[in-house]
Write a protein that holds these residues in place. Structure first.
Motif, mmCIF file in Angstrom:
data_model
loop_
_atom_site.group_PDB
_atom_site.id
_atom_site.type_symbol
_atom_site.label_atom_id
_atom_site.label_comp_id
_atom_site.label_asym_id
_atom_site.label_seq_id
_atom_site.Cartn_x
_atom_site.Cartn_y
_atom_site.Cartn_z
ATOM 1 N N ALA A 155 29.072 -14.612 -18.784
ATOM 2 C CA ALA A 155 28.044 -13.642 -19.140
ATOM 3 C C ALA A 155 28.450 -12.973 -20.446
ATOM 4 C CB ALA A 155 27.870 -12.606 -18.041
ATOM 5 N N VAL A 156 27.533 -12.958 -21.404
ATOM 6 C CA VAL A 156 27.826 -12.390 -22.722
ATOM 7 C C VAL A 156 26.799 -11.314 -23.032
ATOM 8 C CG1 VAL A 156 28.248 -12.872 -25.157
ATOM 9 C CG2 VAL A 156 28.634 -14.675 -23.446
ATOM 10 N N GLY A 157 27.283 -10.113 -23.348
ATOM 11 C CA GLY A 157 26.403 -9.022 -23.733
ATOM 12 C C GLY A 157 26.289 -8.955 -25.242
ATOM 13 N N PHE A 158 25.088 -9.229 -25.767
ATOM 14 C CA PHE A 158 24.856 -9.247 -27.210
ATOM 15 C C PHE A 158 24.130 -7.974 -27.661
ATOM 16 C CE2 PHE A 158 25.027 -13.786 -26.116
ATOM 17 C CZ PHE A 158 25.865 -14.283 -27.111
ATOM 18 N N SER A 159 24.533 -7.445 -28.808
ATOM 19 C CA SER A 159 23.825 -6.344 -29.475
ATOM 20 C C SER A 159 23.527 -5.179 -28.546
ATOM 21 C CB SER A 159 22.510 -6.856 -30.097
ATOM 22 O OG SER A 159 22.754 -7.905 -31.008
ATOM 23 N N LEU A 160 24.451 -4.887 -27.656
ATOM 24 C CA LEU A 160 24.247 -3.806 -26.699
ATOM 25 C C LEU A 160 24.265 -2.462 -27.413
ATOM 26 C CD1 LEU A 160 26.639 -5.091 -23.887
ATOM 27 C CD2 LEU A 160 24.158 -5.413 -24.044
ATOM 28 N N GLY A 161 23.297 -1.614 -27.092
ATOM 29 C CA GLY A 161 23.257 -0.291 -27.711
ATOM 30 C C GLY A 161 24.385 0.590 -27.227
ATOM 31 N N GLU A 216 33.928 -13.893 -17.930
ATOM 32 C CA GLU A 216 33.949 -15.291 -17.501
ATOM 33 C C GLU A 216 34.410 -15.420 -16.056
ATOM 34 O OE1 GLU A 216 35.830 -19.606 -18.913
ATOM 35 O OE2 GLU A 216 36.571 -17.729 -19.785
ATOM 36 N N THR A 217 33.647 -16.199 -15.262
ATOM 37 C CA THR A 217 34.057 -16.582 -13.918
ATOM 38 C C THR A 217 34.186 -18.097 -13.873
ATOM 39 O OG1 THR A 217 31.844 -16.934 -13.001
ATOM 40 C CG2 THR A 217 32.665 -14.651 -13.033
ATOM 41 N N ALA A 218 34.550 -18.625 -12.708
ATOM 42 C CA ALA A 218 34.693 -20.070 -12.584
ATOM 43 C C ALA A 218 33.355 -20.781 -12.741
ATOM 44 C CB ALA A 218 35.314 -20.420 -11.232
ATOM 45 N N ALA A 219 32.265 -20.072 -12.440
ATOM 46 C CA ALA A 219 30.947 -20.720 -12.446
ATOM 47 C C ALA A 219 30.131 -20.448 -13.698
ATOM 48 C CB ALA A 219 30.154 -20.273 -11.220
ATOM 49 N N PRO A 267 26.232 -21.444 -17.929
ATOM 50 C CA PRO A 267 26.962 -22.102 -16.836
ATOM 51 C C PRO A 267 28.247 -22.739 -17.339
ATOM 52 C CG PRO A 267 25.095 -23.436 -17.519
ATOM 53 C CD PRO A 267 24.973 -22.140 -18.267
ATOM 54 N N ALA A 268 29.239 -22.785 -16.459
ATOM 55 C CA ALA A 268 30.496 -23.444 -16.812
ATOM 56 C C ALA A 268 30.256 -24.941 -16.968
ATOM 57 C CB ALA A 268 31.532 -23.192 -15.726
ATOM 58 N N LEU A 269 30.918 -25.543 -17.942
ATOM 59 C CA LEU A 269 30.789 -26.976 -18.195
ATOM 60 C C LEU A 269 32.055 -27.698 -17.753
ATOM 61 C CD1 LEU A 269 29.151 -26.861 -21.756
ATOM 62 C CD2 LEU A 269 28.024 -27.104 -19.530
ATOM 63 N N PRO A 270 31.965 -28.998 -17.479
ATOM 64 C CA PRO A 270 33.152 -29.752 -17.038
ATOM 65 C C PRO A 270 34.253 -29.741 -18.090
ATOM 66 C CG PRO A 270 31.137 -31.014 -16.652
ATOM 67 C CD PRO A 270 30.758 -29.839 -17.496
ATOM 68 N N GLY A 271 35.478 -29.799 -17.618
ATOM 69 C CA GLY A 271 36.622 -29.844 -18.519
ATOM 70 C C GLY A 271 36.773 -28.557 -19.308
ATOM 71 N N ASP A 272 37.176 -28.702 -20.567
ATOM 72 C CA ASP A 272 37.380 -27.534 -21.432
ATOM 73 C C ASP A 272 36.171 -27.247 -22.316
ATOM 74 O OD1 ASP A 272 39.947 -27.161 -20.468
ATOM 75 O OD2 ASP A 272 40.820 -28.562 -21.923
ATOM 76 N N ARG A 273 35.050 -27.898 -22.019
ATOM 77 C CA ARG A 273 33.867 -27.708 -22.853
ATOM 78 C C ARG A 273 33.308 -26.300 -22.662
ATOM 79 N NH1 ARG A 273 29.850 -31.664 -20.780
ATOM 80 N NH2 ARG A 273 28.553 -30.870 -22.500
ATOM 81 N N ARG A 274 32.734 -25.758 -23.718
ATOM 82 C CA ARG A 274 32.117 -24.431 -23.688
ATOM 83 C C ARG A 274 30.653 -24.544 -24.080
ATOM 84 N NH1 ARG A 274 35.460 -19.767 -22.274
ATOM 85 N NH2 ARG A 274 37.558 -20.647 -22.196
ATOM 86 N N ALA A 275 29.811 -23.806 -23.384
ATOM 87 C CA ALA A 275 28.384 -23.816 -23.723
ATOM 88 C C ALA A 275 28.184 -23.174 -25.090
ATOM 89 C CB ALA A 275 27.605 -23.055 -22.658
ATOM 90 N N ARG A 276 27.254 -23.707 -25.848
ATOM 91 C CA ARG A 276 26.922 -23.139 -27.155
ATOM 92 C C ARG A 276 26.081 -21.880 -26.960
ATOM 93 N NH1 ARG A 276 26.788 -25.163 -32.271
ATOM 94 N NH2 ARG A 276 27.223 -27.273 -31.484
ATOM 95 N N TRP A 277 26.510 -20.777 -27.553
ATOM 96 C CA TRP A 277 25.782 -19.523 -27.413
ATOM 97 C C TRP A 277 24.462 -19.582 -28.169
ATOM 98 C CZ3 TRP A 277 30.130 -15.308 -28.253
ATOM 99 C CH2 TRP A 277 31.014 -15.374 -27.155
#
Length: 275
Positions: free
Chosen positions: A104-110, A98-101, A76-86
């Motif tokens: 979505a990150v695709g990891f290790s996709l075949g 990335e959207t405003a809300a 989820p998007a966090l307030p301000g310029d904060r980024r969620a820890r993956w």
């Protein structure tokens, strides 16, 4: 292990945060598509087809396949310029949307590719009926299985051209429930329509569960499975020790042989011909 139910859930969760939203940014971390930029573009829909994920954006499709270790995480998007820890290592990220809300990150996709929408059939047109899709057609799936009657049922079930969504866990569990050894020829499987029906029922029963269970028991540990991963353990039905081997697919000789598990009493002997 990602199978059709896992991919269905991934599509459902991605749909909730991406569908109908404009992308603030897109970051494709694979050389072939590193210059693709969908910033400002609308994600019109997200769907699963068997084990494949499709995102429709600006006349194009972002096509991904999880293979063995892939996963889409949503932050989820966090307030301000904060980024969620993956929750996964950044070097395994293949794409970031990335959207405003949310992000979505695709990891290790075949598989990760971007193609014009009119070419989507190149990626998924070969698939048989999707066990969890609106196109599910049991009769068509049965027809495709019976088109190669000498093939081992254990490899025919994994062939996504027959019916889409079954992976190695489900094929082993289905063979147990149908009381057939995975190497049994398709033509020799009793009540093949019932096996196809069971496949549909199992995936439907598990599509909303975070942890899979084929026994109806707790969705964790040994209680969740009949035979898969339980070599040397007593069969829950008869008490015989579950056996393990590998089964190759002659149709795809370059593919590695996959693990099979079975009960020698409930499903027949330890050696059965594949053709």
């Amino acid at each position: 292990m990602p199978e059709g139910d896992t991919v269905w859930r991934q599509a459902r969760d991605l749909r909730a945060v991406l569908e109908g939203q404009r992308l603030l940014s897109s970051d494709f971390r694979v050389p072939s598509f590193a210059t693709v930029d969908f910033s400002g573009q609308l994600v019109s829909r997200v769907e699963s087809r068997g084990k494949h994920l499709l995102m429709f954006v600006a006349g194009h499709v972002i096509h991904s396949h999880l293979s063995m270790e892939g996963h889409w995480d949503i932050y989820p998007a966090l307030p301000g310029d904060r980024r969620a820890r993956w929750r996964r290592p950044a070097f395994t990220a293949r794409v970031v949307l990335e959207t405003a809300a949310a992000t979505a990150v695709g990891f290790s996709l075949g598989t990760l590719e971007v193609m014009p929408e009119e070419l989507v059939s190149d990626a998924v047109g070969h698939l048989g009926p999707d066990l969890l899709g609106p196109d599910w057609d049991a009769e068509e799936a049965l027809r495709r299985l019976l088109a190669e009657p000498g093939r081992a049922i254990g490899v025919a079930l994994l062939d996504q051209r027959n019916l889409a969504g079954i992976g190695n866990i489900y094929r082993n569990e289905l063979c147990f429930l149908a009381r057939v050894h995975p190497a049994t020829r398709v033509a020799d499987v009793p009540e093949l329509p019932r096996l196809v029906e069971l496949a549909k029922r199992l995936l439907e029963a598990n599509k909303d569960r975070p942890q899979r269970s084929t026994t109806g028991g707790p969705a964790r540990g040994e209680a969740a499975m009949w035979v898969y991963g339980l070599a040397g353990k007593p069969c829950k039905r008869c008490g015989s020790l579950i056996r393990h081997d590998t089964l190759a697919d002659p149709v795809f000789p370059t593919h590695a042989a996959r693990d099979i598990y079975w009960c020698p009493r409930c499903q027949g002997g330890s050696e059965q011909p594949a053709s």
